[in-house]
Design a protein around this motif. Structure first.
Motif, PDB file in Angstrom:
ATOM      1  N   TYR A  62      -1.829  29.922  20.723  1.00 25.21           N
ATOM      2  CA  TYR A  62      -2.674  28.725  20.770  1.00 25.21           C
ATOM      3  C   TYR A  62      -4.152  29.104  20.591  1.00 25.21           C
ATOM      4  N   ILE A  63      -4.589  30.120  21.297  1.00 22.00           N
ATOM      5  CA  ILE A  63      -5.984  30.559  21.216  1.00 22.00           C
ATOM      6  C   ILE A  63      -6.315  31.036  19.802  1.00 22.00           C
ATOM      7  N   HIS A  64      -5.430  31.837  19.220  1.00 27.35           N
ATOM      8  CA  HIS A  64      -5.693  32.362  17.883  1.00 27.35           C
ATOM      9  C   HIS A  64      -5.633  31.287  16.808  1.00 27.35           C
ATOM     10  N   HIS A  70      -8.783  23.224  14.210  1.00 29.10           N
ATOM     11  CA  HIS A  70      -9.997  22.408  14.212  1.00 29.10           C
ATOM     12  C   HIS A  70     -10.806  22.551  12.923  1.00 29.10           C
ATOM     13  N   ASP A  71     -10.160  23.090  11.883  1.00 19.54           N
ATOM     14  CA  ASP A  71     -10.761  23.201  10.538  1.00 19.54           C
ATOM     15  C   ASP A  71     -12.063  24.000  10.495  1.00 19.54           C
ATOM     16  N   LEU A  72     -12.162  25.007  11.359  1.00 18.96           N
ATOM     17  CA  LEU A  72     -13.327  25.897  11.308  1.00 18.96           C
ATOM     18  C   LEU A  72     -13.107  27.018  10.303  1.00 18.96           C
ATOM     19  N   VAL A  73     -11.851  27.396  10.102  1.00 18.73           N
ATOM     20  CA  VAL A  73     -11.446  28.399   9.108  1.00 18.73           C
ATOM     21  C   VAL A  73     -10.089  27.978   8.548  1.00 18.73           C
ATOM     22  N   THR A  74      -9.672  28.618   7.462  1.00 15.11           N
ATOM     23  CA  THR A  74      -8.363  28.276   6.884  1.00 15.11           C
ATOM     24  C   THR A  74      -7.261  29.216   7.349  1.00 15.11           C
ATOM     25  N   TRP A  79     -11.519  33.858  11.560  1.00 15.99           N
ATOM     26  CA  TRP A  79     -12.419  33.518  12.667  1.00 15.99           C
ATOM     27  C   TRP A  79     -13.009  34.802  13.243  1.00 15.99           C
ATOM     28  N   PRO A  80     -14.329  34.986  13.138  1.00 19.07           N
ATOM     29  CA  PRO A  80     -14.931  36.275  13.523  1.00 19.07           C
ATOM     30  C   PRO A  80     -15.002  36.524  15.027  1.00 19.07           C
ATOM     31  N   GLY A  98      -0.660  31.992  10.528  1.00 20.61           N
ATOM     32  CA  GLY A  98      -1.556  30.869  10.798  1.00 20.61           C
ATOM     33  C   GLY A  98      -2.385  30.456   9.609  1.00 20.61           C
ATOM     34  N   SER A  99      -1.954  30.803   8.392  1.00 20.79           N
ATOM     35  CA  SER A  99      -2.743  30.405   7.233  1.00 20.79           C
ATOM     36  C   SER A  99      -1.970  29.463   6.316  1.00 20.79           C
TER      37      SER A  99
END
Length: 112
Positions: A62-64, A70-74, A79-80, A98-99
Motif C-alpha cells: 500500500y505504501i509503495h 494518487h497520480d504522482l508517478v506512473t 517515486w524518489p 505497480g506500473s
C-alpha cells in the motif's frame, strides 16, 4: 507506550516548528491560523497493529503503491522518496511492479 495520538501530535508539532523556522509559510486561511495548522499534515490518522507477515506486506505494498494511486508517478519505482528500490534489491519486487496494472490491495486500503 500506546498513546499514539500524543506521540504523533508531538512529532507533528516539532517538525512544523522546525519547518516554520526554515521556510516562511504561504498565506493560510483564517481557520488554519486559528487552529495553528499548516497544510503539510492530514488532520487524522488511523492506527493498526500488524497481525502477521501477510498483513505487513499488504501495508508495505500500500505504501509503495500510494504515489501511483494518487497520480504522482506512473510506476512505484519512479517515486524518489520511497523504499521501493531497497525492497526491489532484496528481491521482494520486480522493477515493473505497480506500473502496468495496479496490484490488488486489501479493502482497508481504499481509505483516503
Amino acid at each position: 507506550d500506546s498513546d499514539f495520538s500524543t506521540r504523533w501530535s508531538l512529532i507533528k508539532a516539532g517538525f512544523s516548528r522546525k519547518l516554520n523556522r526554515a521556510s516562511p509559510s504561504k498565506p493560510q486561511s483564517a481557520s488554519r491560523i486559528a487552529k495553528r495548522q499548516r497544510s503539510i499534515w492530514q488532520r487524522r490518522f488511523w492506527e493498526h497493529l500488524i497481525r502477521d507477515e501477510q498483513d505487513f506486506m499488504e501495508h508495505v505494498n500500500y505504501i509503495h503503491l500510494n504515489p501511483v494511486k494518487h497520480d504522482l508517478v506512473t510506476a512505484a519505482i519512479d517515486w524518489p522518496h520511497s523504499t521501493f528500490r531497497e525492497w526491489m534489491a532484496r528481491g521482494v519486487y520486480s522493477q515493473d511492479w505497480g506500473s502496468d496494472r495496479m496490484p490488488e490491495l486489501p479493502d482497508w486500503s481504499v481509505r483516503d
